[in-house]
Structure formats: C-alpha cells, structure tokens
Design a protein around this motif. Sequence first.
Motif, PDB file in Angstrom:
ATOM      1  N   GLY A   3     -50.224   4.822 -17.472  1.00 20.39           N
ATOM      2  CA  GLY A   3     -49.724   4.279 -18.609  1.00 20.39           C
ATOM      3  C   GLY A   3     -49.522   4.938 -19.698  1.00 20.39           C
ATOM      4  O   GLY A   3     -48.682   4.962 -20.578  1.00 20.39           O
ATOM      5  N   GLN A   4     -50.516   5.937 -19.985  1.00 15.62           N
ATOM      6  CA  GLN A   4     -50.618   6.884 -21.053  1.00 15.62           C
ATOM      7  C   GLN A   4     -49.485   7.804 -20.831  1.00 15.62           C
ATOM      8  O   GLN A   4     -48.844   8.321 -22.007  1.00 15.62           O
ATOM      9  CB  GLN A   4     -51.919   7.567 -21.329  1.00 15.62           C
ATOM     10  CG  GLN A   4     -52.142   8.626 -22.550  1.00 15.62           C
ATOM     11  CD  GLN A   4     -51.970   7.556 -23.643  1.00 15.62           C
ATOM     12  OE1 GLN A   4     -52.411   6.412 -23.812  1.00 15.62           O
ATOM     13  NE2 GLN A   4     -51.242   7.967 -24.808  1.00 15.62           N
ATOM     14  N   GLN A   8     -46.262   8.194 -23.678  1.00 18.05           N
ATOM     15  CA  GLN A   8     -45.901   9.774 -24.432  1.00 18.05           C
ATOM     16  C   GLN A   8     -44.347   9.867 -24.166  1.00 18.05           C
ATOM     17  O   GLN A   8     -43.828  10.559 -24.820  1.00 18.05           O
ATOM     18  CB  GLN A   8     -46.685  10.688 -23.672  1.00 18.05           C
ATOM     19  CG  GLN A   8     -48.085  10.845 -24.187  1.00 18.05           C
ATOM     20  CD  GLN A   8     -49.173  11.700 -23.320  1.00 18.05           C
ATOM     21  OE1 GLN A   8     -48.609  12.452 -22.399  1.00 18.05           O
ATOM     22  NE2 GLN A   8     -50.301  12.046 -23.580  1.00 18.05           N
ATOM     23  N   ALA A   9     -43.989   9.366 -22.945  1.00 13.98           N
ATOM     24  CA  ALA A   9     -42.688   9.662 -22.626  1.00 13.98           C
ATOM     25  C   ALA A   9     -41.719   9.052 -23.241  1.00 13.98           C
ATOM     26  O   ALA A   9     -40.580   9.330 -23.797  1.00 13.98           O
ATOM     27  CB  ALA A   9     -42.431   9.236 -20.920  1.00 13.98           C
ATOM     28  N   ILE A  10     -42.049   7.661 -23.613  1.00 11.78           N
ATOM     29  CA  ILE A  10     -41.325   6.773 -24.516  1.00 11.78           C
ATOM     30  C   ILE A  10     -41.143   7.125 -26.342  1.00 11.78           C
ATOM     31  O   ILE A  10     -40.439   7.251 -26.700  1.00 11.78           O
ATOM     32  CB  ILE A  10     -41.886   5.316 -24.651  1.00 11.78           C
ATOM     33  CG1 ILE A  10     -41.609   4.631 -23.180  1.00 11.78           C
ATOM     34  CG2 ILE A  10     -41.337   4.356 -25.390  1.00 11.78           C
ATOM     35  CD1 ILE A  10     -41.959   3.277 -22.811  1.00 11.78           C
ATOM     36  N   GLY A  11     -42.612   7.544 -26.486  1.00  7.27           N
ATOM     37  CA  GLY A  11     -42.610   8.009 -27.945  1.00  7.27           C
ATOM     38  C   GLY A  11     -42.302   6.934 -28.911  1.00  7.27           C
ATOM     39  O   GLY A  11     -42.765   5.671 -28.496  1.00  7.27           O
ATOM     40  N   PHE A  26     -41.780  -0.618 -23.577  1.00  8.00           N
ATOM     41  CA  PHE A  26     -42.581  -0.186 -22.600  1.00  8.00           C
ATOM     42  C   PHE A  26     -42.641  -1.263 -21.478  1.00  8.00           C
ATOM     43  O   PHE A  26     -42.742  -0.736 -20.200  1.00  8.00           O
ATOM     44  CB  PHE A  26     -44.001  -0.274 -23.257  1.00  8.00           C
ATOM     45  CG  PHE A  26     -44.977   0.295 -22.347  1.00  8.00           C
ATOM     46  CD1 PHE A  26     -45.660   1.793 -22.225  1.00  8.00           C
ATOM     47  CD2 PHE A  26     -45.924  -0.736 -21.617  1.00  8.00           C
ATOM     48  CE1 PHE A  26     -46.528   2.026 -21.493  1.00  8.00           C
ATOM     49  CE2 PHE A  26     -46.839  -0.272 -20.679  1.00  8.00           C
ATOM     50  CZ  PHE A  26     -47.353   0.993 -20.848  1.00  8.00           C
ATOM     51  N   ASN A  27     -42.681  -2.364 -21.784  1.00 12.30           N
ATOM     52  CA  ASN A  27     -42.749  -3.323 -20.686  1.00 12.30           C
ATOM     53  C   ASN A  27     -41.229  -3.522 -19.823  1.00 12.30           C
ATOM     54  O   ASN A  27     -41.268  -3.541 -18.398  1.00 12.30           O
ATOM     55  CB  ASN A  27     -42.823  -4.770 -21.070  1.00 12.30           C
ATOM     56  CG  ASN A  27     -43.991  -5.253 -21.825  1.00 12.30           C
ATOM     57  OD1 ASN A  27     -45.148  -4.508 -21.611  1.00 12.30           O
ATOM     58  ND2 ASN A  27     -44.098  -6.289 -22.538  1.00 12.30           N
ATOM     59  N   ALA A  28     -40.278  -3.170 -20.520  1.00 13.74           N
ATOM     60  CA  ALA A  28     -38.868  -2.979 -19.524  1.00 13.74           C
ATOM     61  C   ALA A  28     -39.039  -1.784 -18.634  1.00 13.74           C
ATOM     62  O   ALA A  28     -38.729  -2.100 -17.593  1.00 13.74           O
ATOM     63  CB  ALA A  28     -37.853  -2.968 -20.581  1.00 13.74           C
ATOM     64  N   SER A  29     -39.812  -0.827 -19.155  1.00 20.03           N
ATOM     65  CA  SER A  29     -39.990   0.386 -18.259  1.00 20.03           C
ATOM     66  C   SER A  29     -40.842   0.190 -16.961  1.00 20.03           C
ATOM     67  O   SER A  29     -40.447   0.334 -15.893  1.00 20.03           O
ATOM     68  CB  SER A  29     -40.385   1.637 -18.987  1.00 20.03           C
ATOM     69  OG  SER A  29     -40.548   2.651 -18.070  1.00 20.03           O
ATOM     70  N   VAL A  30     -41.904  -0.581 -17.423  1.00 16.80           N
ATOM     71  CA  VAL A  30     -42.762  -0.951 -16.401  1.00 16.80           C
ATOM     72  C   VAL A  30     -42.383  -2.112 -15.175  1.00 16.80           C
ATOM     73  O   VAL A  30     -42.263  -1.810 -13.945  1.00 16.80           O
ATOM     74  CB  VAL A  30     -44.080  -1.652 -16.855  1.00 16.80           C
ATOM     75  CG1 VAL A  30     -45.077  -2.399 -15.478  1.00 16.80           C
ATOM     76  CG2 VAL A  30     -44.862  -0.562 -17.534  1.00 16.80           C
ATOM     77  N   PHE A  31     -41.444  -3.000 -15.927  1.00 13.87           N
ATOM     78  CA  PHE A  31     -40.907  -4.108 -15.104  1.00 13.87           C
ATOM     79  C   PHE A  31     -39.717  -3.397 -14.014  1.00 13.87           C
ATOM     80  O   PHE A  31     -39.365  -4.110 -13.318  1.00 13.87           O
ATOM     81  CB  PHE A  31     -40.627  -5.319 -16.005  1.00 13.87           C
ATOM     82  CG  PHE A  31     -41.863  -5.971 -16.410  1.00 13.87           C
ATOM     83  CD1 PHE A  31     -43.262  -5.711 -15.891  1.00 13.87           C
ATOM     84  CD2 PHE A  31     -41.636  -6.715 -17.623  1.00 13.87           C
ATOM     85  CE1 PHE A  31     -44.287  -6.305 -16.483  1.00 13.87           C
ATOM     86  CE2 PHE A  31     -42.820  -7.461 -18.248  1.00 13.87           C
ATOM     87  CZ  PHE A  31     -44.067  -7.226 -17.795  1.00 13.87           C
ATOM     88  N   TRP A  83     -44.945   9.662 -36.130  1.00 20.42           N
ATOM     89  CA  TRP A  83     -45.335   9.028 -34.721  1.00 20.42           C
ATOM     90  C   TRP A  83     -46.607  10.051 -34.206  1.00 20.42           C
ATOM     91  O   TRP A  83     -47.735   9.614 -33.779  1.00 20.42           O
ATOM     92  CB  TRP A  83     -44.500   9.050 -33.754  1.00 20.42           C
ATOM     93  CG  TRP A  83     -44.930   8.730 -32.638  1.00 20.42           C
ATOM     94  CD1 TRP A  83     -44.944   9.132 -31.383  1.00 20.42           C
ATOM     95  CD2 TRP A  83     -45.286   7.151 -32.221  1.00 20.42           C
ATOM     96  NE1 TRP A  83     -45.682   8.259 -30.232  1.00 20.42           N
ATOM     97  CE2 TRP A  83     -45.707   6.940 -30.892  1.00 20.42           C
ATOM     98  CE3 TRP A  83     -45.509   5.843 -32.949  1.00 20.42           C
ATOM     99  CZ2 TRP A  83     -46.197   6.040 -30.153  1.00 20.42           C
ATOM    100  CZ3 TRP A  83     -46.052   4.878 -32.286  1.00 20.42           C
ATOM    101  CH2 TRP A  83     -46.263   4.722 -31.122  1.00 20.42           C
ATOM    102  N   LYS A  84     -46.289  11.169 -34.405  1.00 17.61           N
ATOM    103  CA  LYS A  84     -47.393  12.329 -33.901  1.00 17.61           C
ATOM    104  C   LYS A  84     -48.979  12.280 -34.636  1.00 17.61           C
ATOM    105  O   LYS A  84     -49.795  12.257 -33.910  1.00 17.61           O
ATOM    106  CB  LYS A  84     -46.759  13.616 -33.895  1.00 17.61           C
ATOM    107  CG  LYS A  84     -47.732  15.081 -33.427  1.00 17.61           C
ATOM    108  CD  LYS A  84     -47.226  16.434 -33.621  1.00 17.61           C
ATOM    109  CE  LYS A  84     -48.358  17.234 -33.017  1.00 17.61           C
ATOM    110  NZ  LYS A  84     -49.673  16.986 -33.384  1.00 17.61           N
TER     111      LYS A  84
END
Length: 255
Positions: A3-4, A8-11, A26-31, A83-84
């Motif tokens: 998940g981490q 990082q990839a999504i930023g 994030f959810n869209a990527s997981v699902f 964000w960083k």
Amino acid sequence: MDGQALVQAIGKPTGAKSFGDLADVFNASVFSHFNEHCSRVDVVFDRYRITSIKSGTRERREGRARSIRRKIDSREIPLPANWKQFMDLPENKANLTKFLSDQMMLEAKKSRPTCELITAGGFEEVTKVASSQGSDVEQLQSSHEEADTRIILHAKAAYMDGYERIIVSCRDTDVLVILTHAAGQLSGELWMRTGTRQERRYVAVHDIQLTPTMQRNILVYHAVTGCDTVSQPSGHGKKTTWKVFQQHGALLDDL
C-alpha cells in the motif's frame, strides 16, 4: 499489494483537492485488480514507529526539511500545497494509511460485495486486520513493521485458503528476495508484478532456479551484502558476491 508503494506512486493526483479525492484515486487503483480472474486483493502497509532500525534510512531518503503536520479526520480535509513536506513526517504517513484503510473498507463493502479486500498495517491497532467480507483473518494478525514481510504472511494465508495463483504487486527488491526464499511454501504459481504503469513487468518467481542451499540462505546473503539497514562491503557489490555465494553458500548456514 504494498500500500505504501502505491501511495508513493500516486503522489498528489492532478486535480485532487481533498484527501477524499486522493482516497478515490487510491481505491480505483486497488479495485482495478478485481476481475474474473481475481476475487481477492490484500493491501498491506508499513508501520511508522518512533524507534525503528530503519529511522536512519528514512531520514536519508526524506531529508531534513521542515515538515508540516496535518490531521486527516474527514474526506474534506484539503491536500497540502507541499506534498513532499507532508509525506516527510512519519505521523502524517501513519494518519494517511489509517484514513486510506478505512476508506478502502467502506468502498469495498459498498461497491464490491462479491470480492474480498483484506488490509493490515495501516490501522492504529498494530495487529488489526480487516476483511470486507467479514472473514476470519485472525491468522493475519501481526506486529510486523515492514510491509515486505506482511506480504509473505498474506501470500501464505491465501495459499492455505486454496488460491492457486498469487500475484504480489511491489517494486521492492527485498520482497523479491523474500519471495524467492519462501517460494516452496507458497502457491505453485507465484508472480511478482513490478515496474511502472508505462513499463509493467511480471517476474515468475516459481521459475527461479536456485540450489537448496542458495534458497535456504538467500536472505542472509542479501542482508550481509547490502540492504536497507546494512551497508555493502566496500568494493564488493551484488554481482561479485553472488558468484562466491553460488559456490560457497553453505558458509552462511549458521547465520
């Protein structure tokens, strides 16, 4: 799935204004992994302990710039401008993983009733594991700090539950090494999904050929020749030491 690494990839997604918007991406990527061939997805997160053997490594990676603290207690909280700086603070990462874990569970129960999402590592309770279908996941309770080893625990549990093909989505070399070591205890078809969205790669872990001695000692080899918390021997990289390991791997039996 790490998940981490996905965070990082999504930023900070383009057009996203709030943490709710980030959770949706994030959810869209997981699902997106759910399909006719995949009915279960496990998402695991790192823990962020105040005292950790990896503290020095994280400080070097993240630098020492002044970080900002932002508590995420609702979907409406705006994303930080920098964000960083936000992500450089371990308390922010821990808060974000809890928020994303909760949001994943809510969305999975609502929109993916026939699929199972299991997540761990991101909750306030160190050992908490959650299943969107309410399955008994007690065997997945652990206090592991790293997602790297939680992934193996989840892969083993999936194998014990009857899953014949397991795909681990991660870009960390450490995970590949651990998977190679544990391959004999996992599914007969074990893959590691790595690379970027533009250049995706699938490594067939089940096809990696090592002698029993090398498979038994590859974790020790990787640790003493350089990993997150151990420097490599001066002038001796992985390629050089690998040749010696192939011939004399049994010398690591007692470590």
